[in-house]
Structure formats: structure tokens, C-alpha cells
Design an enzyme around this catalytic site. Sequence first.
Site, PDB file in Angstrom:
ATOM      1  N   GLU A   1       0.829  -1.211   0.000  1.00  0.00           N
ATOM      2  CA  GLU A   1       0.000   0.000   0.000  1.00  0.00           C
ATOM      3  C   GLU A   1       0.865   1.263   0.000  1.00  0.00           C
ATOM      4  O   GLU A   1       0.537   2.242  -0.659  1.00  0.00           O
ATOM      5  CB  GLU A   1      -0.942  -0.017   1.212  1.00  0.00           C
ATOM      6  CG  GLU A   1      -1.984  -1.132   1.082  1.00  0.00           C
ATOM      7  CD  GLU A   1      -2.854  -1.246   2.316  1.00  0.00           C
ATOM      8  OE1 GLU A   1      -2.363  -1.781   3.329  1.00  0.00           O
ATOM      9  OE2 GLU A   1      -4.008  -0.789   2.273  1.00  0.00           O
TER      10      GLU A   1
ATOM     11  N   GLU B   1      -4.345  -9.090   3.738  1.00  0.00           N
ATOM     12  CA  GLU B   1      -5.003  -8.696   4.991  1.00  0.00           C
ATOM     13  C   GLU B   1      -6.202  -9.558   5.349  1.00  0.00           C
ATOM     14  O   GLU B   1      -6.492  -9.785   6.528  1.00  0.00           O
ATOM     15  CB  GLU B   1      -5.439  -7.228   4.921  1.00  0.00           C
ATOM     16  CG  GLU B   1      -4.317  -6.212   5.090  1.00  0.00           C
ATOM     17  CD  GLU B   1      -3.628  -5.880   3.779  1.00  0.00           C
ATOM     18  OE1 GLU B   1      -3.803  -6.638   2.800  1.00  0.00           O
ATOM     19  OE2 GLU B   1      -2.916  -4.876   3.742  1.00  0.00           O
TER      20      GLU B   1
HETATM   21  C1  LIG Z   1      -7.596   2.871  12.810  1.00  0.00           C
HETATM   22  C2  LIG Z   1      -7.755   2.661  11.310  1.00  0.00           C
HETATM   23  C3  LIG Z   1      -6.501   2.918  10.565  1.00  0.00           C
HETATM   24  C4  LIG Z   1      -5.844   1.674  10.120  1.00  0.00           C
HETATM   25  C5  LIG Z   1      -4.431   1.581  10.611  1.00  0.00           C
HETATM   26  C6  LIG Z   1      -3.759   0.244  10.346  1.00  0.00           C
HETATM   27  C7  LIG Z   1      -3.884  -0.180   8.951  1.00  0.00           C
HETATM   28  C8  LIG Z   1      -3.036  -1.400   8.634  1.00  0.00           C
HETATM   29  C9  LIG Z   1      -3.117  -1.545   7.171  1.00  0.00           C
HETATM   30  C10 LIG Z   1      -2.512  -2.742   6.535  1.00  0.00           C
HETATM   31  O1  LIG Z   1      -3.263  -2.878   5.341  1.00  0.00           O
HETATM   32  C11 LIG Z   1      -2.593  -3.996   7.344  1.00  0.00           C
HETATM   33  C12 LIG Z   1      -1.442  -4.926   7.102  1.00  0.00           C
HETATM   34  O2  LIG Z   1      -0.481  -4.630   6.468  1.00  0.00           O
HETATM   35  S1  LIG Z   1      -1.602  -6.422   7.863  1.00  0.00           S
HETATM   36  C13 LIG Z   1      -0.123  -7.269   7.448  1.00  0.00           C
HETATM   37  C14 LIG Z   1      -0.127  -7.767   6.064  1.00  0.00           C
HETATM   38  N1  LIG Z   1       1.024  -8.576   5.826  1.00  0.00           N
HETATM   39  C15 LIG Z   1       1.009  -9.893   5.935  1.00  0.00           C
HETATM   40  O3  LIG Z   1      -0.003 -10.495   6.184  1.00  0.00           O
HETATM   41  C16 LIG Z   1       2.315 -10.598   5.750  1.00  0.00           C
HETATM   42  C17 LIG Z   1       2.520 -11.583   6.858  1.00  0.00           C
HETATM   43  N2  LIG Z   1       3.830 -12.210   6.771  1.00  0.00           N
HETATM   44  C18 LIG Z   1       4.091 -13.194   5.898  1.00  0.00           C
HETATM   45  O4  LIG Z   1       3.294 -13.598   5.101  1.00  0.00           O
HETATM   46  C19 LIG Z   1       5.452 -13.798   5.991  1.00  0.00           C
HETATM   47  O5  LIG Z   1       5.933 -13.593   7.270  1.00  0.00           O
HETATM   48  C20 LIG Z   1       6.462 -13.172   4.974  1.00  0.00           C
HETATM   49  C21 LIG Z   1       6.499 -11.668   5.079  1.00  0.00           C
HETATM   50  C22 LIG Z   1       6.068 -13.587   3.544  1.00  0.00           C
HETATM   51  C23 LIG Z   1       7.868 -13.697   5.274  1.00  0.00           C
HETATM   52  O6  LIG Z   1       7.844 -15.100   5.308  1.00  0.00           O
HETATM   53  P1  LIG Z   1       9.114 -15.938   5.843  1.00  0.00           P
HETATM   54  O7  LIG Z   1       8.751 -17.369   5.664  1.00  0.00           O
HETATM   55  O8  LIG Z   1      10.323 -15.407   5.243  1.00  0.00           O
HETATM   56  O9  LIG Z   1       9.227 -15.618   7.389  1.00  0.00           O
HETATM   57  P2  LIG Z   1       8.205 -15.872   8.580  1.00  0.00           P
HETATM   58  O10 LIG Z   1       8.729 -16.968   9.428  1.00  0.00           O
HETATM   59  O11 LIG Z   1       6.827 -15.956   8.110  1.00  0.00           O
HETATM   60  O12 LIG Z   1       8.339 -14.490   9.360  1.00  0.00           O
HETATM   61  C24 LIG Z   1       9.570 -14.110   9.955  1.00  0.00           C
HETATM   62  C25 LIG Z   1       9.266 -13.339  11.201  1.00  0.00           C
HETATM   63  O13 LIG Z   1       8.657 -12.107  10.827  1.00  0.00           O
HETATM   64  C26 LIG Z   1       7.427 -11.951  11.531  1.00  0.00           C
HETATM   65  N3  LIG Z   1       6.506 -11.204  10.665  1.00  0.00           N
HETATM   66  C27 LIG Z   1       6.248 -11.404   9.370  1.00  0.00           C
HETATM   67  N4  LIG Z   1       5.391 -10.497   8.906  1.00  0.00           N
HETATM   68  C28 LIG Z   1       5.094  -9.696   9.951  1.00  0.00           C
HETATM   69  C29 LIG Z   1       4.247  -8.566  10.105  1.00  0.00           C
HETATM   70  N5  LIG Z   1       3.557  -8.030   9.082  1.00  0.00           N
HETATM   71  N6  LIG Z   1       4.165  -8.022  11.328  1.00  0.00           N
HETATM   72  C30 LIG Z   1       4.869  -8.509  12.365  1.00  0.00           C
HETATM   73  N7  LIG Z   1       5.703  -9.576  12.283  1.00  0.00           N
HETATM   74  C31 LIG Z   1       5.800 -10.146  11.084  1.00  0.00           C
HETATM   75  C32 LIG Z   1       6.963 -13.356  11.791  1.00  0.00           C
HETATM   76  O14 LIG Z   1       6.064 -13.368  12.871  1.00  0.00           O
HETATM   77  C33 LIG Z   1       8.272 -14.046  12.103  1.00  0.00           C
HETATM   78  O15 LIG Z   1       8.600 -13.717  13.432  1.00  0.00           O
HETATM   79  P3  LIG Z   1       9.369 -14.746  14.383  1.00  0.00           P
HETATM   80  O16 LIG Z   1       9.470 -14.048  15.693  1.00  0.00           O
HETATM   81  O17 LIG Z   1       8.510 -15.969  14.441  1.00  0.00           O
HETATM   82  O18 LIG Z   1      10.679 -15.005  13.713  1.00  0.00           O
END
Ligand SMILES: CCCCCCCCC[C@H](O)CC(=O)SCCNC(=O)CCNC(=O)[C@H](O)C(C)(C)COP(=O)(O)OP(=O)(O)OC[C@H]1O[C@@H](n2cnc3c(N)ncnc32)[C@H](O)[C@@H]1OP(=O)(O)O
EC number: 4.2.1.17
Length: 721
Positions: free
Chosen positions: A116, A136
Site C-alpha cells: 500500500e 489482509e
Molecule cells: C484505525 C484505522 C486505521 C488503520 C491503521 C492500520 C492499517 C493497517 C493496514 C494494513 O493494510 C494492514 C497490514 O499490512 S496487515 C499485514 C499484512 N502482511 C502480511 O499479512 C504478511 C505476513 N507475513 C508473511 O506472510 C510472511 O511472514 C512473509 C512476510 C512472507 C515472510 O515469510 P518468511 O517465511 O520469510 O518468514 P516468517 O517466518 O513468516 O516471518 C519471519 C518473522 O517475521 C514476523 N513477521 C512477518 N510479517 C510480519 C508482520 N507483518 N508483522 C509482524 N511480524 C511479522 C513473523 O512473525 C516471524 O517472526 P518470528 O518471531 O517468528 O521469527
Amino acid sequence: MAKKIGVTMEVGNDGVAVITISNPPVNSLASPIISGLKEKFRDANQRIDVKAIVLIGNNGRFSGGFDINVFQQVHKTGDLSLMPEVSVELVCNLMEDSRKPLVAAVEGLALGGGLELAMACHARVAAPKAQLGLPELTLGVIPGFGGTQRLPRLVGLAKATDMILLSKSISSEEGQKLGLIDALVPPGDVLSTSRKWALDIAEGRKPFLRSLHRTDKIGSLSEARAILKTSRQLAKKIAPNMPQHHACIEVIEEGIIHGGYSGVLKEAEVFKQLVLSDTAKGLVHVFFAQRATSKVPNVTDVGLKPRPIKKVAVIGGGLMGSGIATALLLSNIRVVLKEINSEYLMKGIKSVEANMKGLVSRGKLTQDKAGKALSLFKGVLDYTEFKDVDMVIEAVIENIQLKQNIFKEIEKVCSPHCILASNTSTIDLDVIGEKTNSKDRIVGAHFFSPAHLMPLLEIVRSKNTSAQVILDLMAVGKAIKKVPVVVGNCIGFAVNRTFFPYSQAAHMLANLGVDLFRIDSVITSFGLPLGPFQLGDLAGHGIGLAVGPIYAKVYGDRMFRSPMTELLLKSGRNGKINGKGYYIYEKGSKPKPDPSVLSVVEESRKLTNIMPGGKPISVSDKEIVEMILFPVVNEACRVLDEGVVIRASDLDIASVLGMSFPSYRGGIVFWADTVGPKYIYERLKRLSETYGSFFKPSRYLEERAMNGMLLSESKSSRSRL
Ligand SMILES: CCCCCCCCC[C@H](O)CC(=O)SCCNC(=O)CCNC(=O)[C@H](O)C(C)(C)COP(=O)(O)OP(=O)(O)OC[C@H]1O[C@@H](n2cnc3c(N)ncnc32)[C@H](O)[C@@H]1OP(=O)(O)O
């Protein structure tokens, strides 16, 4: 070492300010990042030496989106003020409406809020193979930084709704074709090209495009309405019990009818409602629970490294063995499949080929990749090839003696480093390895059928299994795209044990006079893909009859003994395998309830004679759910009490991935905590008073209910792992 979190800005001699997001490992948009971005964009806009801006993520990853930990904090506290109000201030005012052009330099991944931010820039330059998407909805929310409005304007409404509703990510190559990415350049050129692009916009050589203001890809109102109608039908089909899909379509529609800015405002409003929904709570829990499974005390935290596993022998080419072989081959692991005679071997080989063909015909695999995978495959009738395999996975029928003999033989023919794994679903690992001197390298690799499709791998450790062997199998599991969950050794391990009361409770209800098709329908409405009777049909009633006594031997105090399975088999109904069970199975059509099975049910009712006063009981749908799933929760409590899983959330993931328990309910334990341990305890107690010990609340459940504790609280966890 503390990780470096923050946003930096460097202004080059060319007048380009490079703003860099640093929050390892995925540059998620945590609060300090959001405030850092605001500060730097303000600064860049005010500085007279800055002509243009490039936004980039540190360490080759643009951003994995908004920090999901914040959602969890909101869920714990109920405090919405933890969410930043940024969709307008940051993404519209400071970024998109900035007087100075902004270019996103996208490497690695741009997901959720990450994409985004990129879409709020005036152009996007990407490296090859970057992952782009708005996932999301898998977290129970909708995109909240304007994604619902900008993506349709960049890639077209049909493609955008497809990507958002199915949480499908695309590569930067596809992104370029669709118009999401303006230039695709080699990784080393991303920053320099972005700088140049930004200057080109600033100096009028390239257009200054604001995504939210575009209309060229939206089409006419009637076209848009037709697309949204199809999207609503899709949402109804894929997410009948979840609110975020329909809510997202409403938000997209708002922008189509009243303009992008109005859509952004509605997006923020709907986001706030959804983030507090039970669905979001369940799905966010599942996100972290899944990642927690890769942390195994004394295995993943003691400095061990997984050994390479390049060649695996699978013993037994039946349904499980051929599925396991397929999964390994698809990840480029060489496989030798051993059978006892050429007829069975040919069958096994044909099954593997059919699995590959099925994947190709469903578009999940290219013909080329299938051919490559099959080139790594060999069928054998003896142990000659076993001398250089790194792991053996035994997948023969559930016969103790047969398995013991196999393990005795493979111990002799394999090298001493070779991992000796069994795909048993019921037999004690210690018993399987009894006749060997290799107990430290014996481990359970419990796949779920069909093994090449189902995502869960239960790694069963006995008290002797070495940490190295567990780590190696975890790495293999990840390599073949499974989610490995390490569990302790007991009959049924974590998943089958927790769910053994599922079909028993259903049998009890049917014997109490409740219509079995109604039971299935209530349970599927709750969110499980198959009700207990259809699930029994799928597994085959022969299997049900064979494993029953194994469970009865250890968990006999809480078994409901129903004659129905035996009667069913006697009447020639083995389930899907022979086209007839509780349902009728005909090629090409959906299973149909078979009314003629009711005579079997009647006979069973006569034999059990448990209907009070000989009359069917009357129950509500809610009571059906409780009578079927509370005994499952009760067994989950025993699994937790005995430390069969490391943490309660592991059982949540195992239930979601192994039993298809609805992920939006967070898994079996999370759901039970939502319902309340005290309520479940009281219901079970009352049911046990009426219907007997099958429902008797476990000690763990009773303790938790009495002390006002959640089932997932780890205070008294005595993990045996
Ligand atoms: C009040 C109204 C106003 C609104 C305000 C807020 C609006 C928010 C708007 C937004 O649209 C919302 C979002 O962005 S929600 C998040 C969307 N993103 C995702 O869903 C991605 C999630 N992550 C993944 O799919 C995967 O992690 C990856 C990025 C593809 C990487 O995969 P990989 O296999 O390399 O590693 P992982 O083991 O999955 O992850 C490694 C560690 O990273 C942590 N992590 C990954 N993504 C996030 C994240 N978005 N936030 C926090 N932490 C994240 C994951 O938990 C792993 O942590 P460890 O501690 O287990 O190592």
C-alpha cells in the site's frame, strides 16, 4: 544483538532523498516506523535541496506490511487507539499528494501495508521475483492504507478483487504486465533506476501519476457492478462465516461510486470494526501460532544445524506412501519407493504419477516440473538402494510386528546417520523401535492424507529421539512445504487423539435419535469442511473399525461403543472407497445423503437402546455443536495436561491444519477459551450426568474452570517434550 528499528533519510548530490525502512526481518510497519516515515516525508518535503524521494526497505525486503503484533495488542487490550490513523495523513497527504515525486524501490516483498505504501508512491521500480500482495483478509481485516482503492485503479477491478479476496500474491513480473510495477530491473539497479525515475518525474520527463485519482482501469459503472456481483458470489462460497470479504467488497464499491477518497475514508472506518472481530482475533492468533511451531526448546535453540536430506526411501506405496513420495519429489528430494512385490510396486508408482498428473491438470504444477520430479523417482523391491539414503519413512499398514521387523531390517542396511521414521498414526514409537539399537534416530513422521496436499506434519518424538533428528525432520518438513509440529508419543499423538471423540460423539447423538445428516450439516455450518459422518465415509469404515480397539485399550474409560460402523460394513458400505456409506458417491457429482442408510441407524439404535424412554432426544443446533465439540475440547485438555504438545497454540495449528478446524475460530483450544472453560465444564458435567462417562470433564478442564483460568494459560503446563 538488538535489532535496529527505524527510518533513515539520506539526501544525495542528485537531490534525491532515499528514505529507508529498517525493521528486521521483514521491515514490518511498527509504530516507530510509521512515525519515522511521517517525520521523514515531512522533512523531505520541506527541504529545498530535495527534488524527489525514493522509498526502500533495508536488506532486500521492501516491507511485509503493518506490524501484526499491534493487532494482537489491540485484541488483548481492546484499545483501538493503538492503531495509527494513517490512511489519510501518511498515505494520502504526505505521500500521494506530496509536491515532490516519490518512487518505491521494491525488492523481495511488498505485502499488505508494504504494497500500500508502494502504491501511494508515484511510480514503482522492482527487482525480479518480488512478492506483491494484499493478504489482509487472511488476518480478518481489510487493507487499511488505501489498498482497497489503489489496487483496482492500478491493475483493474477484476484482478484486484481476485488478489484481495483470495489473498493471492503475484510476482513483480506479473505486476509489470498488469501495470502495478512501472519498471523491472536487475536487483543491483533497483535503487539507481528509482532515483533516476524520481528525478525524471520531478523534471517532467515522466508523468506524475497519483493512483487514487486514476479511473482508466475501472471501466463503466455497470461493468464494475457486474464484477462486484461475481466477487460477492465468490465471497459467499469461500468465506461463508467470515465478515471481512463482504465488508471489503462494500468498501471497494464505495470508492467506485463515490470516488477513491471517499473509499479511503470508508476503508478506515470498516477496518476499525473488523480489527476487533472474533474472526480477526482467531486468524491473528493462527498467524503467530503457526510461526511459534518452529521454536522447539532444546532442539532449535541449542546451536544445532539441520543436516542435508537429499535422498529418502519410502517403504510402502499405498495411499500414504505414494503421497509422501510425491511431496518429497516435488521439493527435489530423490525418492526410492520400496514395495514387497512388483504388482504393489507398479501400483505405488502409478499413484505417484497420478498425483503429479492431478496437480498438472489443476494448474498447480507445470508438466516440465512434474517430469523433473519424476526423474528423481525410483521403485525398488530390495534394500540395495538404502545404503546411501539420509532418511527412511516407513508407511506400511498399522501392524506392530510388521513395523518392528522393518525397523530391525533397515537398521542393518542403512548408514548409522540415517533417520528412521515411521508414518504410523496409532502405534507407540517405542514399541516400533523395540527390536533395534537405534532408538535415538527413530522418529514419527505422521502425514495426513492426501500427504502431498495436506499441510500438517506431526513430528513424533519418543523420549529417546535425538534433538538432531527432530531438527532434521523439521527442516525436511519445511522444505516440502509442510508445517511441522513436534508432539509427544501417545496413542493418536496430538491430532487423532484430540479428535477421536469427534466421531464417537456423533455416533452417540445418532443413537440418541438425532438425524445424522442434520448433525453433518450443523457441523459444516459451524465451519468444519466435513461433518463427522461424511468424514467417516472419506476415511473408510474399515479403518474406523480397525483403529477403534487400539483407542479403546488406552482411552476405554471415555469411549462410546457404537455398533454402527460394524453394521455399516456388514451392509456393504465402506464409504467413499466403494461408493457407498452414509452418502452415495458417484463420479462427477457431490456426495448425496443415502436415505436407505437409515435402516442401519435404526438397527444400531435398537442395539444401543440409549434413547430416553425409547424416544429420540430433541436438541438445538447449538447443543449439537456442544455435544460434538466439547468432548474434543475435553480430550485436548488431557493432551495439554500430559504435555503431548509444547504449547497450547501448537494444538490450535495442528487442529486447523490436520482436521481443518476453522482457522477463523483460532483452533480448538483458542475457540474453547473464547467459549469459556467454565461454561464447557458445566455443560460436560451435566451431559455426563445424563449420558455417562463419555462426557466426564477432565481434571485439567475442571481445574481451569474452578480457578477461572484459560485452557491455553501455560502456568501448569508440564510439557513432556
Ligand atoms: C484505525 C484505522 C486505521 C488503520 C491503521 C492500520 C492499517 C493497517 C493496514 C494494513 O493494510 C494492514 C497490514 O499490512 S496487515 C499485514 C499484512 N502482511 C502480511 O499479512 C504478511 C505476513 N507475513 C508473511 O506472510 C510472511 O511472514 C512473509 C512476510 C512472507 C515472510 O515469510 P518468511 O517465511 O520469510 O518468514 P516468517 O517466518 O513468516 O516471518 C519471519 C518473522 O517475521 C514476523 N513477521 C512477518 N510479517 C510480519 C508482520 N507483518 N508483522 C509482524 N511480524 C511479522 C513473523 O512473525 C516471524 O517472526 P518470528 O518471531 O517468528 O521469527
